[in-house]
Design a protein around this motif. Structure first.
Motif, short mmCIF file in Angstrom:
data_model
loop_
_atom_site.label_atom_id
_atom_site.label_comp_id
_atom_site.label_asym_id
_atom_site.label_seq_id
_atom_site.Cartn_x
_atom_site.Cartn_y
_atom_site.Cartn_z
N CYS A 134 0.64 -1.26 -0.28
CA CYS A 134 0.33 0.29 -0.05
C CYS A 134 0.60 1.16 -0.11
N ALA A 135 1.97 1.15 0.73
CA ALA A 135 2.81 2.71 0.65
C ALA A 135 3.28 2.84 -0.51
N LEU A 136 4.01 1.91 -1.45
CA LEU A 136 4.56 1.76 -2.66
C LEU A 136 3.72 2.12 -3.53
N ALA A 137 2.36 1.70 -3.16
CA ALA A 137 1.44 2.04 -4.36
C ALA A 137 0.90 3.19 -4.62
N ALA A 138 1.04 3.94 -3.04
CA ALA A 138 0.59 5.64 -2.82
C ALA A 138 2.01 6.16 -3.02
#
Length: 141
Positions: A134-138
């Protein structure tokens, strides 16, 4: 178990670079490898380091779009890495991965912001692969 600081604290902003490169510093090889595999699954190109010296050399060789920093390291600590990044005038998005108490992690994030770094959030150790994704997608937006 310390209170969770989730990747929901991610700051949603466009990256300054299109390169999907990442530099991870964690002296626990299994943790670094897990983070690296999850990053690869998300289309990132991770480089793993275990020492401050290796991190500095890798950073200078190719500044990454994203940095993941463990706060507790042998021979140095995450705060020293944050100071190094500030001295380098880093434009990397910085994620802090730590098992420390939420207040310690939040203080490290505030310090990073105060010294001019782009602090994107924190991941609680043990890091859940889904939180990292999720952090990397953001970060990739």
């Amino acid at each position: 178990m310390p209170a969770s600081v989730s990747s929901a604290t991610m700051i949603d902003r466009p990256r300054r670079t299109g390169a999907r490169t990442m530099l991870i510093i964690d002296d626990e090889a299994s943790v670094a490898q897990t983070l690296g595999r999850a990053a690869e699954e998300c289309g990132w190109r991770p480089r793993l380091t275990a020492t401050g010296e290796a991190f500095r050399a890798a950073y200078r060789a190719e500044p990454p779009a994203v940095v993941i920093i463990d706060l507790a390291l042998v021979g140095t600590d995450g705060i020293e890495i944050l100071k190094f990044l500030a001295q380098e005038k880093s434009e990397s998005l910085v994620l802090i991965a730590s098992g420390f108490d939420r207040r310690v992690v939040e203080a490290a994030m505030r310090f990073g912001t105060e010294i001019g770094l782009d602090i994107g959030g924190a991941l609680t150790k043990p890091v859940l692969v889904e939180d990292l994704k999720c952090a990397l997608a953001a970060a990739g937006r």
